[in-house]
Design a protein around this motif. Structure first.
Motif, mmCIF file in Angstrom:
data_model
loop_
_atom_site.group_PDB
_atom_site.id
_atom_site.type_symbol
_atom_site.label_atom_id
_atom_site.label_comp_id
_atom_site.label_asym_id
_atom_site.label_seq_id
_atom_site.Cartn_x
_atom_site.Cartn_y
_atom_site.Cartn_z
ATOM 1 N N LYS A 34 0.847 -1.196 0.000
ATOM 2 C CA LYS A 34 0.000 0.000 0.000
ATOM 3 C C LYS A 34 0.884 1.249 0.000
ATOM 4 O O LYS A 34 1.217 1.792 1.055
ATOM 5 C CB LYS A 34 -0.887 -0.033 1.238
ATOM 6 C CG LYS A 34 -1.907 1.054 1.280
ATOM 7 C CD LYS A 34 -3.309 0.484 1.071
ATOM 8 C CE LYS A 34 -4.344 1.550 0.949
ATOM 9 N NZ LYS A 34 -5.486 1.381 1.813
ATOM 10 N N PRO A 35 1.286 1.682 -1.167
ATOM 11 C CA PRO A 35 2.140 2.878 -1.215
ATOM 12 C C PRO A 35 1.352 4.178 -1.092
ATOM 13 O O PRO A 35 0.202 4.252 -1.532
ATOM 14 C CB PRO A 35 2.782 2.793 -2.603
ATOM 15 C CG PRO A 35 1.780 2.043 -3.437
ATOM 16 C CD PRO A 35 1.063 1.098 -2.500
ATOM 17 N N LEU A 36 1.974 5.159 -0.457
ATOM 18 C CA LEU A 36 1.464 6.533 -0.520
ATOM 19 C C LEU A 36 2.195 7.223 -1.663
ATOM 20 O O LEU A 36 3.424 7.185 -1.736
ATOM 21 C CB LEU A 36 1.745 7.284 0.795
ATOM 22 C CG LEU A 36 1.460 8.788 0.775
ATOM 23 C CD1 LEU A 36 -0.026 9.073 0.571
ATOM 24 C CD2 LEU A 36 1.955 9.448 2.067
ATOM 25 N N LEU A 71 -5.317 4.173 -4.355
ATOM 26 C CA LEU A 71 -4.128 4.585 -3.605
ATOM 27 C C LEU A 71 -4.243 6.025 -3.106
ATOM 28 O O LEU A 71 -4.718 6.904 -3.830
ATOM 29 C CB LEU A 71 -2.876 4.457 -4.481
ATOM 30 C CG LEU A 71 -2.502 3.026 -4.861
ATOM 31 C CD1 LEU A 71 -1.260 3.017 -5.735
ATOM 32 C CD2 LEU A 71 -2.266 2.180 -3.618
ATOM 33 N N TYR A 122 -0.230 8.947 5.470
ATOM 34 C CA TYR A 122 0.466 7.645 5.409
ATOM 35 C C TYR A 122 -0.041 6.738 6.528
ATOM 36 O O TYR A 122 -0.349 5.565 6.307
ATOM 37 C CB TYR A 122 1.967 7.913 5.556
ATOM 38 C CG TYR A 122 2.884 6.703 5.450
ATOM 39 C CD1 TYR A 122 3.466 6.349 4.228
ATOM 40 C CD2 TYR A 122 3.204 5.941 6.574
ATOM 41 C CE1 TYR A 122 4.330 5.265 4.129
ATOM 42 C CE2 TYR A 122 4.067 4.857 6.487
ATOM 43 C CZ TYR A 122 4.630 4.526 5.258
ATOM 44 O OH TYR A 122 5.493 3.454 5.166
ATOM 45 N N ARG A 158 -3.908 5.788 6.277
ATOM 46 C CA ARG A 158 -4.224 4.788 5.252
ATOM 47 C C ARG A 158 -3.373 3.523 5.376
ATOM 48 O O ARG A 158 -3.351 2.696 4.482
ATOM 49 C CB ARG A 158 -4.041 5.419 3.858
ATOM 50 C CG ARG A 158 -4.968 6.606 3.605
ATOM 51 C CD ARG A 158 -6.436 6.187 3.490
ATOM 52 N NE ARG A 158 -6.663 5.346 2.335
ATOM 53 C CZ ARG A 158 -6.986 5.790 1.128
ATOM 54 N NH1 ARG A 158 -7.165 7.078 0.928
ATOM 55 N NH2 ARG A 158 -7.144 4.955 0.125
ATOM 56 N N CYS A 168 -0.174 2.863 5.163
ATOM 57 C CA CYS A 168 0.747 2.641 4.049
ATOM 58 C C CYS A 168 2.015 1.940 4.542
ATOM 59 O O CYS A 168 2.347 1.946 5.736
ATOM 60 C CB CYS A 168 1.109 3.983 3.400
ATOM 61 S SG CYS A 168 -0.322 4.764 2.618
ATOM 62 N N ASP A 169 2.725 1.321 3.591
ATOM 63 C CA ASP A 169 3.959 0.625 3.949
ATOM 64 C C ASP A 169 5.099 0.947 2.984
ATOM 65 O O ASP A 169 6.048 0.183 2.850
ATOM 66 C CB ASP A 169 3.714 -0.897 4.014
ATOM 67 C CG ASP A 169 3.104 -1.436 2.719
ATOM 68 O OD1 ASP A 169 2.926 -0.653 1.768
ATOM 69 O OD2 ASP A 169 2.821 -2.650 2.666
ATOM 70 N N LEU A 216 6.456 4.298 -0.178
ATOM 71 C CA LEU A 216 6.105 5.538 -0.887
ATOM 72 C C LEU A 216 6.537 5.488 -2.340
ATOM 73 O O LEU A 216 7.550 4.859 -2.674
ATOM 74 C CB LEU A 216 6.791 6.736 -0.218
ATOM 75 C CG LEU A 216 6.361 6.983 1.222
ATOM 76 C CD1 LEU A 216 7.537 6.740 2.161
ATOM 77 C CD2 LEU A 216 5.812 8.372 1.403
#
Ligand SMILES: [Zn+2]
Length: 378
Positions: free
Chosen positions: A31-33, A59, A81, A84, A86-87, A89
């Protein structure tokens, strides 16, 4: 001692963004930001990235990156980040979104405040391998931040500080010249002059690193041969390719250290009310520093002249000033709105900047004042 280190995995080709899903998988990012700025988003470049990612439509995207990244923007993006879950970027843009993403990747895994990780405040060893993974997708050809270990961020108190660590190097650089085809002429010129400045300053840095010097000279040659073509015709694919390669090479040579141009442009870039563009600043400041450095770097100046195909008596400061002029960049700092009253404070900040130590010729506060005054009057 020579400390020589090349670490980044780079995809470099037209269409390189097609490999981003594979990069995410290989880096274990689910899960990228996405970090961008308004201009990049408006140009449709964020959409091009999300289109090649399986879950792209869902995303989170942060587009609040300022011209010069700030601590406040790092905190705002970090909140998204976390919200949501995220893990990792994906930074899409010029140096500012990439530097901002590095700041978020740092604070996502390291306890704040940001200040304690600043290089000049002894922060380098505090940055560990826990930094969240970043995939950098440059959309300009200049910054080199996609392969650099530094992030420049303006703190809440106004200091623009460098955060430097091999752990801040993006895990992937995805260099796709296609993304630069729509870059406006002035931004092509300004970011290209940043790349040229990186190659010149790192080559002149007194640190012993012959591989980095060879890369710097190759990048310089590609840039001077192509910058005017890329500005005159943005759709010139070969010129765009060569400029992106020159910018990448400028970034790869950062490990040798920059110099007076960046020692001055960093604190100037931290002036929030002026909002000065980094590459434009460097283009305007470069000639004054080249005049100052010449006495301590004659042999290297001769190599640069020969690389550029200039005669042995050519004045490098004049050469780069004329190149900037042909590119339509401002003639001096005065034209950019920098008042003479700022000179003492910027000169004092320059000797505190991390780029100061590797200038070709040792410089004092008074030397920086003279260079600044020359650059203001042009
Ligand atoms: Zn730069």
């Amino acid at each position: 001692m020579s400390l020589i280190s090349y670490l980044t995995t780079i995809r470099f080709e037209f269409g390189a963004i097609g490999g981003i899903q594979q990069d995410l998988t290989e880096l274990g990012i689910g899960k990228p930001l996405i970090i961008a700025d308004e201009g990049v988003a408006k140009a449709g470049l964020v959409g091009k990235i999300t289109a090649v990612i399986g879950s792209g439509a869902d995303l989170p995207v942060f587009t609040g990156t300022p011209t010069n990244p700030t601590e406040e923007a790092v905190e705002a993006a970090l909140a998204l980040y976390r919200e949501r879950n995220c893990d990792g970027l994906i930074a899409v843009g010029g140096g500012s979104p990439i530097d901002l993403a590095k700041g978020v990747a740092l604070l996502a895994t390291h306890e704040g405040p940001l200040e304690k990780y600043a290089a000049i405040l002894g922060g380098i060893p505090r940055i560990t391998a826990a930094v969240a993974p970043v995939i950098a997708v440059p959309t300009t050809a200049g910054t080199g931040s996609e392969v650099g270990r530094a992030s420049l961020i303006t703190l809440k108190d106004g200091r623009k500080l460098g955060f430097i660590s091999p752990h801040l190097i993006p895990k992937r650089a995805v260099c796709d010249p296609e993304l630069t085809l729509g870059l406006p002429g002035w931004l092509t010129a300004a970011t290209g002059m940043d790349a040229i400045t990186h190659c010149v300053e790192t080559y002149l840095s007194p640190r012993d690193n012959p591989p980095a010097e060879a890369i710097a000279l190759d990048g310089l040659k590609r840039a001077v041969d192509n910058i005017e073509k890329a500005v005159a015709d943005g759709s010139d694919r070969d010129a765009r390719y060569q400029m992106m390669m020159a910018a990448l090479e400028g970034g790869l040579t950062f490990q040798k250290g920059l110099g007076a141009v960046h020692a001055l442009s960093h604190p100037l870039g931290g002036q929030k009310d002026l909002s000065l563009h980094h590459g434009t600043l460097n283009a305007v400041i470069l000639p004054a520093t080249l005049r100052f450095n010449q006495s301590d770097a004659e042999a290297k100046y001769a190599v640069i002249r020969s690389t550029l195909g200039l005669g042995p008596d050519a004045d490098l400061a004049d050469y780069f000033a004329q190149l900037s002029g042909r590119l339509g960049l401002p003639k001096n700092l005065g034209d950019m709105g920098v008042p003479a009253s700022l000179v003492p404070a910027i000169a004092r900040a320059a000797v505190e900047d991390h780029s100061h130590a590797t200038n070709a010729r040792p410089a004092t506060v008074e030397d920086y004042e003279r260079m600044l005054n020359e650059a203001i009057a042009g």
